[in-house]
Design an enzyme around this catalytic site. Structure first.
Site, mmCIF file in Angstrom:
data_model
loop_
_atom_site.group_PDB
_atom_site.id
_atom_site.type_symbol
_atom_site.label_atom_id
_atom_site.label_comp_id
_atom_site.label_asym_id
_atom_site.label_seq_id
_atom_site.Cartn_x
_atom_site.Cartn_y
_atom_site.Cartn_z
ATOM 1 N N PHE A 221 -22.831 94.177 20.314
ATOM 2 C CA PHE A 221 -22.266 93.270 19.306
ATOM 3 C C PHE A 221 -20.842 92.914 19.738
ATOM 4 O O PHE A 221 -19.874 93.166 19.025
ATOM 5 C CB PHE A 221 -22.271 93.900 17.899
ATOM 6 C CG PHE A 221 -23.590 94.473 17.462
ATOM 7 C CD1 PHE A 221 -24.553 93.656 16.891
ATOM 8 C CD2 PHE A 221 -23.873 95.822 17.628
ATOM 9 C CE1 PHE A 221 -25.778 94.188 16.471
ATOM 10 C CE2 PHE A 221 -25.085 96.360 17.218
ATOM 11 C CZ PHE A 221 -26.038 95.544 16.635
ATOM 12 N N ASN A 269 -30.683 90.514 21.707
ATOM 13 C CA ASN A 269 -30.677 91.212 20.425
ATOM 14 C C ASN A 269 -30.451 92.699 20.723
ATOM 15 O O ASN A 269 -31.223 93.304 21.469
ATOM 16 C CB ASN A 269 -32.017 90.992 19.728
ATOM 17 C CG ASN A 269 -32.049 91.621 18.349
ATOM 18 O OD1 ASN A 269 -31.402 92.630 18.091
ATOM 19 N ND2 ASN A 269 -32.816 91.011 17.464
ATOM 20 N N ASP A 290 -20.616 97.787 17.229
ATOM 21 C CA ASP A 290 -19.765 97.129 16.223
ATOM 22 C C ASP A 290 -20.547 95.983 15.572
ATOM 23 O O ASP A 290 -20.214 94.812 15.733
ATOM 24 C CB ASP A 290 -18.481 96.614 16.884
ATOM 25 C CG ASP A 290 -17.531 95.978 15.878
ATOM 26 O OD1 ASP A 290 -17.666 96.269 14.675
ATOM 27 O OD2 ASP A 290 -16.661 95.197 16.299
ATOM 28 N N CYS A 330 -18.751 97.643 9.081
ATOM 29 C CA CYS A 330 -17.783 96.887 8.279
ATOM 30 C C CYS A 330 -18.380 96.512 6.930
ATOM 31 O O CYS A 330 -17.876 95.630 6.244
ATOM 32 C CB CYS A 330 -17.301 95.653 9.031
ATOM 33 S SG CYS A 330 -18.612 94.536 9.501
HETATM 34 N N1 SAH Z 1 -17.014 93.815 18.570
HETATM 35 C C1 SAH Z 1 -16.478 92.506 18.284
HETATM 36 C C2 SAH Z 1 -16.824 92.001 16.906
HETATM 37 C C3 SAH Z 1 -18.299 92.007 16.594
HETATM 38 S S1 SAH Z 1 -18.782 90.915 15.323
HETATM 39 C C4 SAH Z 1 -14.986 92.507 18.508
HETATM 40 O O1 SAH Z 1 -14.404 93.587 18.739
HETATM 41 O O2 SAH Z 1 -14.377 91.449 18.490
HETATM 42 C C5 SAH Z 1 -20.512 91.057 15.348
HETATM 43 C C6 SAH Z 1 -21.199 90.306 16.459
HETATM 44 O O3 SAH Z 1 -22.563 90.718 16.458
HETATM 45 C C7 SAH Z 1 -21.226 88.787 16.335
HETATM 46 O O4 SAH Z 1 -20.642 88.221 17.485
HETATM 47 C C8 SAH Z 1 -22.733 88.422 16.263
HETATM 48 O O5 SAH Z 1 -23.069 87.273 17.037
HETATM 49 C C9 SAH Z 1 -23.379 89.629 16.877
HETATM 50 N N2 SAH Z 1 -24.744 89.961 16.449
HETATM 51 C C10 SAH Z 1 -25.274 89.935 15.199
HETATM 52 N N3 SAH Z 1 -26.530 90.422 15.197
HETATM 53 C C11 SAH Z 1 -26.816 90.774 16.469
HETATM 54 C C12 SAH Z 1 -27.954 91.347 17.124
HETATM 55 N N4 SAH Z 1 -29.043 91.686 16.437
HETATM 56 N N5 SAH Z 1 -27.886 91.578 18.444
HETATM 57 C C13 SAH Z 1 -26.771 91.249 19.134
HETATM 58 N N6 SAH Z 1 -25.674 90.734 18.590
HETATM 59 C C14 SAH Z 1 -25.687 90.479 17.270
#
Ligand code: SAH
Length: 387
Positions: A221, A269, A290, A330
């Site tokens: 993420f 994903n 995250d 979060c």
């Molecule tokens: N770690 C980042 C913030 C993460 S925000 C930082 O430090 O800036 C959450 C992210 O998860 C988003 O970019 C979103 O696109 C992604 N996301 C949401 N569901 C997801 C999934 N199932 N697999 C991969 N990424 C995902």
């Protein structure tokens, strides 16, 4: 003369215990215009204080002052000054951080983030929305920014009956703004990025993670690469995963810009990818989880916990002995206790003994107001796989 709102004994009691919100069910009588600062009166006609008033929200009253203290522009100025002085005192090693964290700065429903010479504001209630011209003038006076952008496209505004819009309130705001966080430089898109552009609340957790990160890194993420960019300089192998193609393009651009081109940014994903990596027998020394908020409301807590457990359980299995897992939530609705219990289950089910090395939260520029659990939303545990 400000309008008046009469509240019930329960509403008054809530304010007495330190919470600034009074819910709709505790509002007894309204003689006020929507989106104004009102005088709040208790059942025995005593003035409880002055507050922001919304005529559509489930939270019609957000207290600004107690007793007879008026909530005029001088009060807003003093609170903005205090919020700004506090961030200056933190000596934050970054050019992007939160200047005003709403309730926790006694400025309910107002968010102000700083991105270098620019400010991004969010007005999350009717009254703050109406006060934006005055608040903008105060921010110009106190911070002298080159531009102020209103990211008023947040979904919660619909609960206030407010439209979702993005406006330049002052000066000019370019397409891309370059900011620095510790040793990392980012290009932030203040109009299109999530939240106000970047996830500023994780800054100190990225710093903390840098105390342990080594070897092979997996940042799940990743968004624009927040954790990966900070940690890749000490991890010879690094992968960053996000489901969004836009985010992955940003990670790649940011990796080049920061001289860590070895980050392997992948669009996938995380749920599938963790399963795939497990089947392939992969091992990592450092893993970051995250995810976005899985629990958006109370009803979704059980599903959210199942989701958190699945990714944590798999990450624990993928962790090499001695390795470190930085795991976050979060979701305000999943509190620290539930999060800890979920990690316990994940550890038992994956037969992975882990220790808690650090228990963390959002950065100090996003402080938690005591008595207002809603302001404590980000949990970040740093775990170590013992063997
Ligand atoms: N770690 C980042 C913030 C993460 S925000 C930082 O430090 O800036 C959450 C992210 O998860 C988003 O970019 C979103 O696109 C992604 N996301 C949401 N569901 C997801 C999934 N199932 N697999 C991969 N990424 C995902």
């Amino acid at each position: 003369m400000p309008g008046t709102v009469v509240v019930s004994a329960r509403g008054e009691q809530r304010v007495r215990t330190g919470h600034p919100w009074i819910y709709r069910a505790d509002v007894v009588d309204v003689d006020a215009e929507a989106g104004t600062v009102v005088q709040v009166i208790g059942p025995r006609r005593r003035t409880i204080g002055y507050a922001l008033f919304s005529d559509q929200s489930q939270i019609p009253i957000r207290m600004l002052t107690r007793g007879e203290t008026a909530a005029d522009l001088a009060l807003f100025r003093a609170r903005l000054e205090r919020a700004i002085a506090y961030r200056a005192a933190l000596a934050i090693d970054a050019t992007a951080y939160r200047l005003v964290h709403a309730e926790a700065d006694l400025l309910p429903s107002l968010v102000v983030d700083r991105y270098g010479d620019y400010l991004v504001v969010q007005a999350l209630s009717q009254a703050i929305d109406r006060l934006l011209p005055e608040l903008t003038a105060l921010l110009v006076e106190l911070m002298a920014p080159a531009g102020i952008l209103a990211r008023n496209d947040a979904k919660v505004r619909t609960l206030e009956g407010l439209e979702q819009r993005i406006d330049v309130l002052h000066g000019q705001v370019p397409e891309a703004v370059v900011v620095r966080e510790g040793p990392v430089e980012y290009e932030a898109d203040l109009r299109k990025g999530q939240k106000t552009g970047l996830f500023l609340d994780q800054r100190e957790n990225r710093e903390a993670a840098a105390r342990y990160a080594r070897g092979r890194l997996l940042d799940c993420f990743s968004y624009h690469g927040g954790f990966a960019l900070r940690l890749a300089r000490q991890c010879p192998e690094a992968a960053a995963i996000d489901i969004s193609a836009d985010a992955v393009a940003r990670i790649r651009a940011n990796a080049e810009r920061n001289g860590v081109p070895h980050i392997d940014a992948r669009e996938a994903n995380v749920f599938d990818e963790l399963r795939r990596l497990e089947r392939a027998g992969a091992r990592f020394d450092t893993i970051v989880l995250d995810p976005p908020a899985f629990a958006k409301n109370k009803a979704s807590i059980p599903n959210a916990l199942a989701g958190y457990k699945e990714i944590n359980l798999r990450a624990m299995r993928l962790l090499a002995p001695g390795g470190c897992l930085v795991t976050c939530s979060c979701s305000y609705h999943v509190n620290e206790e539930m999060f800890a219990a979920m990690l316990h289950e994940a550890s038992v089910d994956s037969r992975t003994p882990v220790t808690i090395v650090e228990k963390r939260m959002q950065g100090r520029d996003h402080p938690v107001l005591v008595g207002v659990p809603e302001t404590y939303y980000l949990k970040c545990f740093i775990l170590r796989r013992v063997e």
